[in-house]
Scaffold this motif. Structure first.
Motif, PDB file in Angstrom:
ATOM      1  N   UNK B  60      21.998 109.466  81.377  1.00 41.49           N
ATOM      2  CA  UNK B  60      21.332 109.138  80.114  1.00 41.49           C
ATOM      3  C   UNK B  60      19.980 109.838  79.960  1.00 41.49           C
ATOM      4  N   UNK B  61      19.574 110.574  80.991  1.00 44.85           N
ATOM      5  CA  UNK B  61      18.285 111.261  80.949  1.00 44.85           C
ATOM      6  C   UNK B  61      18.492 112.743  80.647  1.00 44.85           C
ATOM      7  N   UNK B  62      17.589 113.276  79.859  1.00 38.80           N
ATOM      8  CA  UNK B  62      17.618 114.711  79.580  1.00 38.80           C
ATOM      9  C   UNK B  62      16.195 115.186  79.359  1.00 38.80           C
ATOM     10  N   UNK B  63      15.987 116.483  79.571  1.00 42.63           N
ATOM     11  CA  UNK B  63      14.648 117.041  79.427  1.00 42.63           C
ATOM     12  C   UNK B  63      14.745 118.482  78.980  1.00 42.63           C
ATOM     13  N   UNK B  64      13.722 118.916  78.259  1.00 50.17           N
ATOM     14  CA  UNK B  64      13.686 120.290  77.776  1.00 50.17           C
ATOM     15  C   UNK B  64      12.241 120.778  77.790  1.00 50.17           C
ATOM     16  N   UNK B  65      12.091 122.080  77.921  1.00 52.84           N
ATOM     17  CA  UNK B  65      10.777 122.703  78.049  1.00 52.84           C
ATOM     18  C   UNK B  65      10.561 123.692  76.905  1.00 52.84           C
ATOM     19  N   UNK B  66       9.351 123.719  76.373  1.00 53.85           N
ATOM     20  CA  UNK B  66       8.952 124.712  75.367  1.00 53.85           C
ATOM     21  C   UNK B  66       7.744 125.465  75.918  1.00 53.85           C
ATOM     22  N   UNK B  67       7.967 126.659  76.432  1.00 54.38           N
ATOM     23  CA  UNK B  67       6.888 127.415  77.082  1.00 54.38           C
ATOM     24  C   UNK B  67       5.947 128.065  76.079  1.00 54.38           C
ATOM     25  N   UNK B  68       6.377 128.168  74.829  1.00 54.69           N
ATOM     26  CA  UNK B  68       5.501 128.731  73.808  1.00 54.69           C
ATOM     27  C   UNK B  68       4.463 127.697  73.372  1.00 54.69           C
ATOM     28  N   UNK B  75      13.873 112.552  77.521  1.00 52.66           N
ATOM     29  CA  UNK B  75      14.575 111.571  76.700  1.00 52.66           C
ATOM     30  C   UNK B  75      15.406 110.646  77.574  1.00 52.66           C
ATOM     31  N   UNK B  76      15.379 109.379  77.222  1.00 48.64           N
ATOM     32  CA  UNK B  76      16.251 108.409  77.866  1.00 48.64           C
ATOM     33  C   UNK B  76      16.997 107.666  76.758  1.00 48.64           C
ATOM     34  N   UNK B  77      18.305 107.772  76.762  1.00 49.99           N
ATOM     35  CA  UNK B  77      19.108 107.078  75.744  1.00 49.99           C
ATOM     36  C   UNK B  77      19.673 105.782  76.323  1.00 49.99           C
TER      37      UNK B  77
END
Lengths: 114, 112
Positions: B60-68, B75-77
């Motif tokens: 249920x966990x996800x993560x994303x990176x924005x290097x700009x 996120x935890x759903x």
């Protein structure tokens, strides 16, 4: 598999006394880190070793703190003399050397200086 | 000096809610961003992110990176009471070996 092992789990002592915290890293991990965690300052790196050699000790607060790693399976963090403001949870972490290797933490030592 | 700022510092939700935790950073020679979960004892590793736009997912966990824009989200759903913990974000430099700089953490409480 055994994780990072720290001892003691709790330590309560009077100010002025010497305190020694111990850490056994995960077998095969060549990097070892000592952190301190407090409510005010969060998780701070004190010192870290690569292949038993201290690389960066800029986080060590003052001369009362010292750390050693005599071999690949053991490290100590010593505080002498201890002061009440040293009260915190001290974590040891280890990781393999190299890019993309996350650190794995021990359960910490909760230190209280009276 | 490297800087990691997490928000919110504290969050209380009900079971089943979805939460988004934020982490912004300033670091010279960025290598990676890591997320850890800390319950009562040791921080436990969740994700390591090195590339922008690639989502890492575990249950249920996800993560994303924005290097700009220099930030990451976790996120935890369908939250559960067992998700209650402090979530720590940390950054690593290219030139510092494995040295991590941590943010203050987000204290998440999930009520039944």
């Amino acid at each position: 598999d055994a994780g990072v092992i720290q001892s003691p789990r709790h330590e309560v002592t009077e100010m002025g006394q010497e305190v020694t915290l111990r850490c056994k890293p995960i077998s095969g991990h060549n990097s070892l880190f000592w952190y301190r965690q407090t409510m005010m300052r969060g998780l701070e790196l004190l010192i870290y070793f690569n292949n038993n050699v201290p690389i960066d000790d800029s986080g060590m607060p003052e001369d009362r703190f010292s750390a050693k790693m005599p071999n690949a399976s053991f490290s100590t963090l010593k505080i002498q003399p201890s002061e009440p403001r040293d009260s915190a949870v001290y974590f040891c972490a280890s990781s393999p050397l190299g890019v993309g290797q996350p650190q794995h933490f021990g359960d910490g030592t909760r230190l209280s200086i009276l | 000096e490297d800087k990691v700022v997490q928000s919110p510092l504290s969050l209380v939700v009900h079971e089943g809610d979805t939460v988004t935790l934020n982490c912004s950073y300033e670091v010279t020679n960025f290598r990676s961003l890591l997320w850890y979960k800390q319950e009562k004892k040791a921080p436990t590793f969740l994700f390591m992110l090195t590339s922008s736009g690639i989502e890492k997912k575990s249950g249920r966990l996800s993560s994303i990176l924005d290097k700009k824009e220099l930030f990451s989200i976790l996120n935890i759903t369908a939250t559960q009471t067992g998700d209650s913990a402090i979530y720590l974000c940390a950054v690593e430099r290219e030139t510092s070996g494995s040295r991590l700089t941590f943010g203050e953490g987000t204290q998440l409480t999930v009520n039944p």
